[in-house]
Design an enzyme around this catalytic site. Structure first.
Site, PDB file in Angstrom:
ATOM      1  N   PRO A  11       0.789  -1.220   0.000  1.00 49.33           N
ATOM      2  CA  PRO A  11       0.000   0.000   0.000  1.00 49.33           C
ATOM      3  C   PRO A  11       0.828   1.280   0.000  1.00 49.33           C
ATOM      4  O   PRO A  11       1.855   1.365   0.665  1.00 49.33           O
ATOM      5  CB  PRO A  11      -0.842  -0.110   1.269  1.00 49.33           C
ATOM      6  CG  PRO A  11      -0.203  -1.145   2.107  1.00 49.33           C
ATOM      7  CD  PRO A  11       0.543  -2.044   1.181  1.00 49.33           C
ATOM      8  N   ASN A  12       0.357   2.211  -0.780  1.00 51.22           N
ATOM      9  CA  ASN A  12       0.882   3.569  -0.899  1.00 51.22           C
ATOM     10  C   ASN A  12       2.200   3.668  -1.649  1.00 51.22           C
ATOM     11  O   ASN A  12       2.686   4.771  -1.882  1.00 51.22           O
ATOM     12  CB  ASN A  12       0.990   4.250   0.478  1.00 51.22           C
ATOM     13  CG  ASN A  12      -0.344   4.323   1.160  1.00 51.22           C
ATOM     14  OD1 ASN A  12      -1.324   4.774   0.566  1.00 51.22           O
ATOM     15  ND2 ASN A  12      -0.416   3.852   2.389  1.00 51.22           N
ATOM     16  N   ARG A  19       4.683  11.131  -2.170  1.00 51.93           N
ATOM     17  CA  ARG A  19       4.298  10.938  -0.773  1.00 51.93           C
ATOM     18  C   ARG A  19       5.485  11.193   0.143  1.00 51.93           C
ATOM     19  O   ARG A  19       6.482  10.488   0.094  1.00 51.93           O
ATOM     20  CB  ARG A  19       3.800   9.507  -0.556  1.00 51.93           C
ATOM     21  CG  ARG A  19       3.435   9.230   0.885  1.00 51.93           C
ATOM     22  CD  ARG A  19       3.065   7.782   1.102  1.00 51.93           C
ATOM     23  NE  ARG A  19       2.790   7.544   2.510  1.00 51.93           N
ATOM     24  CZ  ARG A  19       3.104   6.422   3.155  1.00 51.93           C
ATOM     25  NH1 ARG A  19       3.672   5.419   2.494  1.00 51.93           N
ATOM     26  NH2 ARG A  19       2.831   6.292   4.418  1.00 51.93           N
ATOM     27  N   TYR A  24      10.621   9.359   2.018  1.00 57.01           N
ATOM     28  CA  TYR A  24      10.705   8.348   0.968  1.00 57.01           C
ATOM     29  C   TYR A  24      11.496   8.776  -0.264  1.00 57.01           C
ATOM     30  O   TYR A  24      11.720   7.968  -1.161  1.00 57.01           O
ATOM     31  CB  TYR A  24       9.296   7.923   0.533  1.00 57.01           C
ATOM     32  CG  TYR A  24       8.492   7.340   1.665  1.00 57.01           C
ATOM     33  CD1 TYR A  24       8.793   6.071   2.157  1.00 57.01           C
ATOM     34  CD2 TYR A  24       7.462   8.048   2.265  1.00 57.01           C
ATOM     35  CE1 TYR A  24       8.071   5.530   3.209  1.00 57.01           C
ATOM     36  CE2 TYR A  24       6.734   7.512   3.311  1.00 57.01           C
ATOM     37  CZ  TYR A  24       7.047   6.253   3.778  1.00 57.01           C
ATOM     38  OH  TYR A  24       6.340   5.725   4.825  1.00 57.01           O
ATOM     39  N   ASN A  75       8.136  -5.282  -0.534  1.00 60.55           N
ATOM     40  CA  ASN A  75       7.998  -4.119   0.330  1.00 60.55           C
ATOM     41  C   ASN A  75       6.513  -4.087   0.702  1.00 60.55           C
ATOM     42  O   ASN A  75       5.686  -3.612  -0.066  1.00 60.55           O
ATOM     43  CB  ASN A  75       8.401  -2.834  -0.378  1.00 60.55           C
ATOM     44  CG  ASN A  75       8.322  -1.632   0.546  1.00 60.55           C
ATOM     45  OD1 ASN A  75       7.621  -1.652   1.549  1.00 60.55           O
ATOM     46  ND2 ASN A  75       9.042  -0.578   0.200  1.00 60.55           N
ATOM     47  N   ALA A  78       2.810  -0.698   5.067  1.00 63.13           N
ATOM     48  CA  ALA A  78       2.280  -0.780   6.430  1.00 63.13           C
ATOM     49  C   ALA A  78       1.828  -2.188   6.816  1.00 63.13           C
ATOM     50  O   ALA A  78       1.739  -2.502   8.002  1.00 63.13           O
ATOM     51  CB  ALA A  78       1.128   0.206   6.602  1.00 63.13           C
ATOM     52  N   GLU A  99      12.764  -8.902   2.407  1.00 60.84           N
ATOM     53  CA  GLU A  99      11.894  -7.810   2.864  1.00 60.84           C
ATOM     54  C   GLU A  99      12.661  -6.499   2.679  1.00 60.84           C
ATOM     55  O   GLU A  99      13.803  -6.374   3.101  1.00 60.84           O
ATOM     56  CB  GLU A  99      11.552  -8.021   4.335  1.00 60.84           C
ATOM     57  CG  GLU A  99      10.692  -6.931   4.934  1.00 60.84           C
ATOM     58  CD  GLU A  99      10.443  -7.136   6.425  1.00 60.84           C
ATOM     59  OE1 GLU A  99      10.054  -6.149   7.076  1.00 60.84           O
ATOM     60  OE2 GLU A  99      10.641  -8.262   6.944  1.00 60.84           O
ATOM     61  N   HIS A 101      12.490  -2.068   2.706  1.00 61.67           N
ATOM     62  CA  HIS A 101      11.831  -0.815   3.092  1.00 61.67           C
ATOM     63  C   HIS A 101      12.678   0.339   2.587  1.00 61.67           C
ATOM     64  O   HIS A 101      13.895   0.352   2.803  1.00 61.67           O
ATOM     65  CB  HIS A 101      11.654  -0.719   4.608  1.00 61.67           C
ATOM     66  CG  HIS A 101      10.854  -1.845   5.159  1.00 61.67           C
ATOM     67  ND1 HIS A 101       9.485  -1.889   5.045  1.00 61.67           N
ATOM     68  CD2 HIS A 101      11.227  -2.994   5.775  1.00 61.67           C
ATOM     69  CE1 HIS A 101       9.049  -3.015   5.585  1.00 61.67           C
ATOM     70  NE2 HIS A 101      10.083  -3.708   6.029  1.00 61.67           N
ATOM     71  N   ARG A 108      12.083   5.543  12.791  1.00 61.86           N
ATOM     72  CA  ARG A 108      10.760   6.158  12.705  1.00 61.86           C
ATOM     73  C   ARG A 108       9.927   5.787  13.921  1.00 61.86           C
ATOM     74  O   ARG A 108      10.453   5.378  14.951  1.00 61.86           O
ATOM     75  CB  ARG A 108      10.102   5.741  11.385  1.00 61.86           C
ATOM     76  CG  ARG A 108      10.933   6.235  10.185  1.00 61.86           C
ATOM     77  CD  ARG A 108      10.308   5.927   8.881  1.00 61.86           C
ATOM     78  NE  ARG A 108       9.026   6.616   8.758  1.00 61.86           N
ATOM     79  CZ  ARG A 108       8.102   6.273   7.874  1.00 61.86           C
ATOM     80  NH1 ARG A 108       8.303   5.267   7.049  1.00 61.86           N
ATOM     81  NH2 ARG A 108       6.967   6.928   7.817  1.00 61.86           N
TER      82      ARG A 108
END
Length: 144
Positions: A11-12, A19, A24, A75, A78, A99, A101, A108
């Site tokens: 998502p996103n 964004r 990012y 990735n 969330a 995985e 990111h 964060r």
């Protein structure tokens, strides 16, 4: 190229480049695909790219990878911190996955420090920007 990897974005991630660029960066999802494709081609690997904001569509893509992929770069966005279902799907297909990111999730918010996937992953890459996708493909190439 008879070996393929699935590059799966949650998502996103379709909003990369616009964004929250302070977190990012300004690279886009098309840039991600270019980085991953270039790394894969250098190792004789083909790529399939899927991005979805839907948990079910991501799970379906993981299941479909059993048919023609040797590994997955994911990735999960969330869903990293919430989805036992994605974890179970990755475990069920029993293929190596990395995985990834874009941001350093450990620098964060506290809730981003927990991943349901990391314990199963062959490798976890966080905070390398989109360059991390190239690293992820390199790692999968070494494994497969």
């Amino acid at each position: 190229m008879d070996k393929r990897i699935l590059v799966l974005n949650g998502p996103n991630l379709n909003l990369l480049g616009t964004r929250n660029p302070a977190v990012y960066g300004t690279d886009t999802l098309a840039d991600v695909e270019r980085v991953a494709s270039t790394a894969a081609e250098a190792h004789g690997l083909a790529t399939r790219f899927v991005q979805s904001n839907s948990e079910g569509a991501l799970i379906d893509a993981i299941h479909a990878a059993r048919e023609d992929c040797v590994g997955i770069v994911i990735n999960p966005g969330a869903y990293t911190h919430t989805s036992i279902a994605i974890r179970d799907a990755l475990e069920a297909v029993a293929m190596p996955f990395v995985e990834i990111h874009v941001s350093n999730v450990y620098a964060r918010e506290e809730f981003r420090h927990r991943s349901y996937l990391s314990g199963l992953a062959s490798c976890v890459i966080a905070g390398a920007g989109i360059q991390g996708y190239g690293f992820a493909v390199e790692r999968l190439a070494a494994i497969v």
